[in-house]
Design a protein around this motif. Structure first.
Motif, PDB file in Angstrom:
ATOM      1  N   GLY A   1      19.053 -23.001  25.222  1.00 61.01           N
ATOM      2  CA  GLY A   1      18.583 -24.231  24.584  1.00 61.01           C
ATOM      3  C   GLY A   1      19.421 -24.751  23.450  1.00 61.01           C
ATOM      4  O   GLY A   1      19.027 -25.722  22.783  1.00 61.01           O
ATOM      5  N   MET A   2      20.609 -24.177  23.227  1.00 66.65           N
ATOM      6  CA  MET A   2      21.393 -24.571  22.059  1.00 66.65           C
ATOM      7  C   MET A   2      22.333 -25.730  22.382  1.00 66.65           C
ATOM      8  O   MET A   2      23.556 -25.560  22.555  1.00 66.65           O
ATOM      9  CB  MET A   2      22.162 -23.372  21.497  1.00 66.65           C
ATOM     10  CG  MET A   2      21.267 -22.254  21.020  1.00 66.65           C
ATOM     11  SD  MET A   2      22.095 -21.066  19.941  1.00 66.65           S
ATOM     12  CE  MET A   2      22.169 -21.971  18.386  1.00 66.65           C
ATOM     13  N   TYR A   3      21.767 -26.915  22.464  1.00 65.56           N
ATOM     14  CA  TYR A   3      22.540 -28.142  22.704  1.00 65.56           C
ATOM     15  C   TYR A   3      21.771 -29.336  22.162  1.00 65.56           C
ATOM     16  O   TYR A   3      20.564 -29.272  21.914  1.00 65.56           O
ATOM     17  CB  TYR A   3      22.833 -28.326  24.205  1.00 65.56           C
ATOM     18  CG  TYR A   3      21.619 -28.178  25.101  1.00 65.56           C
ATOM     19  CD1 TYR A   3      20.677 -29.200  25.235  1.00 65.56           C
ATOM     20  CD2 TYR A   3      21.408 -27.003  25.819  1.00 65.56           C
ATOM     21  CE1 TYR A   3      19.573 -29.055  26.056  1.00 65.56           C
ATOM     22  CE2 TYR A   3      20.306 -26.853  26.644  1.00 65.56           C
ATOM     23  CZ  TYR A   3      19.385 -27.889  26.761  1.00 65.56           C
ATOM     24  OH  TYR A   3      18.285 -27.736  27.561  1.00 65.56           O
ATOM     25  N   GLY A   4      22.512 -30.423  21.955  1.00 65.48           N
ATOM     26  CA  GLY A   4      21.897 -31.656  21.455  1.00 65.48           C
ATOM     27  C   GLY A   4      22.901 -32.795  21.527  1.00 65.48           C
ATOM     28  O   GLY A   4      23.979 -32.663  22.106  1.00 65.48           O
ATOM     29  N   LEU A   5      22.556 -33.939  20.925  1.00 61.82           N
ATOM     30  CA  LEU A   5      23.410 -35.125  20.968  1.00 61.82           C
ATOM     31  C   LEU A   5      23.728 -35.624  19.567  1.00 61.82           C
ATOM     32  O   LEU A   5      22.888 -35.580  18.667  1.00 61.82           O
ATOM     33  CB  LEU A   5      22.735 -36.260  21.749  1.00 61.82           C
ATOM     34  CG  LEU A   5      22.572 -36.083  23.256  1.00 61.82           C
ATOM     35  CD1 LEU A   5      21.887 -37.303  23.860  1.00 61.82           C
ATOM     36  CD2 LEU A   5      23.911 -35.843  23.929  1.00 61.82           C
ATOM     37  N   ILE A   6      24.967 -36.108  19.414  1.00 64.92           N
ATOM     38  CA  ILE A   6      25.389 -36.810  18.204  1.00 64.92           C
ATOM     39  C   ILE A   6      25.944 -38.165  18.630  1.00 64.92           C
ATOM     40  O   ILE A   6      26.834 -38.247  19.478  1.00 64.92           O
ATOM     41  CB  ILE A   6      26.413 -35.997  17.375  1.00 64.92           C
ATOM     42  CG1 ILE A   6      26.892 -36.814  16.161  1.00 64.92           C
ATOM     43  CG2 ILE A   6      27.574 -35.492  18.218  1.00 64.92           C
ATOM     44  CD1 ILE A   6      27.716 -35.993  15.160  1.00 64.92           C
ATOM     45  N   LEU A   7      25.389 -39.227  18.063  1.00 61.79           N
ATOM     46  CA  LEU A   7      25.807 -40.586  18.377  1.00 61.79           C
ATOM     47  C   LEU A   7      26.732 -41.087  17.280  1.00 61.79           C
ATOM     48  O   LEU A   7      26.418 -40.974  16.089  1.00 61.79           O
ATOM     49  CB  LEU A   7      24.586 -41.506  18.474  1.00 61.79           C
ATOM     50  CG  LEU A   7      24.865 -43.002  18.627  1.00 61.79           C
ATOM     51  CD1 LEU A   7      25.529 -43.312  19.968  1.00 61.79           C
ATOM     52  CD2 LEU A   7      23.573 -43.806  18.483  1.00 61.79           C
ATOM     53  N   VAL A   8      27.879 -41.650  17.685  1.00 61.92           N
ATOM     54  CA  VAL A   8      28.804 -42.292  16.752  1.00 61.92           C
ATOM     55  C   VAL A   8      28.816 -43.780  17.077  1.00 61.92           C
ATOM     56  O   VAL A   8      29.354 -44.195  18.108  1.00 61.92           O
ATOM     57  CB  VAL A   8      30.226 -41.703  16.870  1.00 61.92           C
ATOM     58  CG1 VAL A   8      31.142 -42.368  15.851  1.00 61.92           C
ATOM     59  CG2 VAL A   8      30.207 -40.194  16.676  1.00 61.92           C
ATOM     60  N   GLU A   9      28.201 -44.579  16.232  1.00 57.44           N
ATOM     61  CA  GLU A   9      28.143 -46.017  16.476  1.00 57.44           C
ATOM     62  C   GLU A   9      29.444 -46.682  16.015  1.00 57.44           C
ATOM     63  O   GLU A   9      30.102 -46.210  15.079  1.00 57.44           O
ATOM     64  CB  GLU A   9      26.954 -46.643  15.747  1.00 57.44           C
ATOM     65  CG  GLU A   9      25.599 -46.161  16.266  1.00 57.44           C
ATOM     66  CD  GLU A   9      24.469 -47.107  15.878  1.00 57.44           C
ATOM     67  OE1 GLU A   9      24.652 -48.343  15.985  1.00 57.44           O
ATOM     68  OE2 GLU A   9      23.403 -46.605  15.465  1.00 57.44           O
ATOM     69  N   PRO A  10      29.814 -47.796  16.656  1.00 61.75           N
ATOM     70  CA  PRO A  10      31.000 -48.534  16.202  1.00 61.75           C
ATOM     71  C   PRO A  10      30.696 -49.267  14.898  1.00 61.75           C
ATOM     72  O   PRO A  10      29.532 -49.348  14.468  1.00 61.75           O
ATOM     73  CB  PRO A  10      31.242 -49.523  17.345  1.00 61.75           C
ATOM     74  CG  PRO A  10      29.882 -49.749  17.928  1.00 61.75           C
ATOM     75  CD  PRO A  10      29.172 -48.433  17.814  1.00 61.75           C
ATOM     76  N   GLU A  11      31.724 -49.799  14.262  1.00 57.56           N
ATOM     77  CA  GLU A  11      31.495 -50.625  13.074  1.00 57.56           C
ATOM     78  C   GLU A  11      30.586 -51.786  13.440  1.00 57.56           C
ATOM     79  O   GLU A  11      30.787 -52.451  14.451  1.00 57.56           O
ATOM     80  CB  GLU A  11      32.826 -51.151  12.532  1.00 57.56           C
ATOM     81  CG  GLU A  11      33.686 -50.090  11.872  1.00 57.56           C
ATOM     82  CD  GLU A  11      34.877 -50.708  11.160  1.00 57.56           C
ATOM     83  OE1 GLU A  11      34.708 -51.160  10.019  1.00 57.56           O
ATOM     84  OE2 GLU A  11      35.962 -50.741  11.764  1.00 57.56           O
TER      85      GLU A  11
END
Length: 489
Positions: free
Chosen positions: A180-190
């Motif tokens: 279960g060691m996972y997830g998401l990171i979102l990088v939005e544009p300017e």
């Protein structure tokens, strides 16, 4: 003194000079106020610092909007904890932030992330984190190895917009991810992503247990099954039913929904699909490429996608991995419940009902085989427990988590006048199947119920569960009653 013609010429010349000066001044002002464009995201300066908002699935943090780049402080705690995989089945999950998938992290290009990874002192194992959004050795893993009761800190500059997976990369890597060691990171544009009405976090994972699917009790991880890619459970957001019933995600007719969809794996590729919807846009693999009018999108293990669609009609829309046995037999199924006015132009519902008898007979049958032995229930409580487990594996897809059925397709079992009127008829339907028109609670249904390949004990348990749930008659169905009906045919 100048003559009149000469004075006029001088005035015109002075006016032109004044206009030119005004234009130069205006242009200078525009240039001074113009947004600086940086050729490299590494050059974007940060403006103060802020604590990152982290959320558990299916929720996501507030959009970044037009905020400036910040020094973003991320505080992430690792917790090893027992949780429910499905009814009667528990599992020790290893988690980022206490949930599977781990906490959603939302950033923007140019942020400087100061990451604090804390391993709870009650944990048994060391861990680290590899963020696919990081440019650096191991995605941060080489700088974040942390023992129980300790904290690791490292920093990175966010350079590329997109939706990225993070996971533990401590050996054996596959085992840590499989737990279960996972997830998401979102990088939005300017400037941020375009505005939508609803956003949700969905992440698929495959799990490998010593017992088979549905075997009760605390189930340990099975390394051989994991190596063989023989998953017992394939689920959204960490467990069977995490996004169904009262836990379903919601929207209103006319709203635009954005799903941040990830696949932790560790092994299986996801064929992500929403039954009854078409994705208006898919940000393929979470990057810049946008595909339009998509039915099903592939999401690799360790990958992600952003899907968007507008909901035009009300109803329950089913989220699945379209490797379809995973959805209906292993748990990769969720629900989006949409409320609002119907639009008969877009979707009419059932217009006419009738009987269809194909050549060679009309009742579908499931393959025969020697049934697996099932534990004998001694008390009503045990029958309810075992019956619920069978219901979630066998009946849930059509009749739903609370027995509400699916409108115009499958009849409700909750407060069902048809069910409560005749227990023997109910046993017969499970044993032998049913086709043709029936009326339940005043509404007509005309669909097929296949006969179920279940033991007498399993049928007794599941019917006892149904009769003792959702306002039904509290009938206790015994294996002897089932055996009698089976022998009468």
């Amino acid at each position: 003194m100048y003559s009149e013609p000469k004075r006029t010429k001088i005035k015109s010349l002075m006016a032109m000079v004044s206009l030119m000066c005004l234009l130069v001044f205006a242009t200078s002002c525009i240039d001074n106020n113009k947004k600086t464009v940086y050729e490299n995201a590494a050059d974007i300066p940060v403006n103060r610092e802020m604590i990152a908002e982290l959320t558990a699935p299916p929720n996501v943090p507030t959009p970044v909007g037009r905020r400036k780049a910040k020094k973003l402080i991320v505080n992430m705690e690792i917790l090893e904890k027992e949780g429910e995989m499905t009814d009667g089945v528990s599992y020790v999950y290893w988690t980022f932030g206490g949930s599977v998938p781990g906490s959603f992290i939302r950033t923007r290009v140019g942020d400087e992330v100061e990451f604090h990874l804390k391993n709870h002192p009650d944990n048994k194992l060391p861990h680290n984190i590899d963020l696919h959004s990081v440019t650096g050795p191991g995605g941060g893993a080489t700088s974040s190895f942390v023992a129980p009761g300790h904290e690791a800190q490292f920093s990175f500059k966010v350079l590329n917009p997109g939706l990225y997976v993070y996971h533990c990369a401590t050996a054996p890597v596959g085992m840590h991810i499989a737990n279960g060691m996972y997830g998401l990171i979102l990088v939005e544009p300017e400037g941020g992503l375009p505005r939508v009405d609803k956003e949700y976090y969905v992440m698929q994972g495959d799990f490998y247990t010593k017992g088979e699917n549905g075997d009760r009790g605390l189930q340990p991880f099975d390394m051989k099954k994991a190596v063989d890619e023989d998953a017992d459970y394939v689920v959204f957001n960490g467990k069977v039913g995490a996004m169904t019933g009262d836990n379903a995600i919601t929207a209103n007719v006319g709203e635009t929904v954005r799903l941040f969809v990830g696949n932790g794996g560790p092994n299986l590729v996801s064929s992500f699909h929403v039954i009854g919807e078409i994705f208006d846009e898919v940000r393929v693999e979470g990057g810049d490429l946008i595909n339009k009018n998509v039915q099903t999108t592939l999401i690799p293990a360790g990958g992600a996608a952003i899907v968007e669609f507008t909901v035009d009609v009300p109803g329950t829309f089913i989220l699945v991995d379209h490797s379809i046995f995973r959805a209906f037999n292993k748990g990769a199924l969720g629900m989006l419940k949409v409320q609002g006015e119907e639009n008969k132009t877009i979707y009419s519902g059932t217009q006419e009902e009738g009987i269809y008898q194909p050549e060679g007979g009309g009742i579908q049958e499931l393959p025969n085989g020697d049934p697996e032995p099932v534990a004998s229930a001694k008390t009503l409580q045990e029958k309810m427990e075992y019956g619920r487990a069978t219901y979630m594996q066998t009946c849930f897809a059509c009749h739903q988590a609370e027995g509400q059925g699916i409108s115009n397709a499958f009849p409700p079992l909750a407060k069902s006048d048809y069910l409560n009127a005749d227990v023997n008829r109910s046993i017969d339907i499970v044993l032998f199947g049913k086709t043709g028109e029936i009326t339940v609670n005043g509404q007509t249904y005309n669909s097929v119920m296949t006969k179920q390949d279940l033991t007498d004990e399993e049928i007794a348990n599941v019917l006892t569960f149904v009769y003792n749930s959702w306002g039904n008659s509290k009938q206790d169905v015994t294996p002897a009653m089932v055996r009698s009906r089976r022998n009468n045919k």
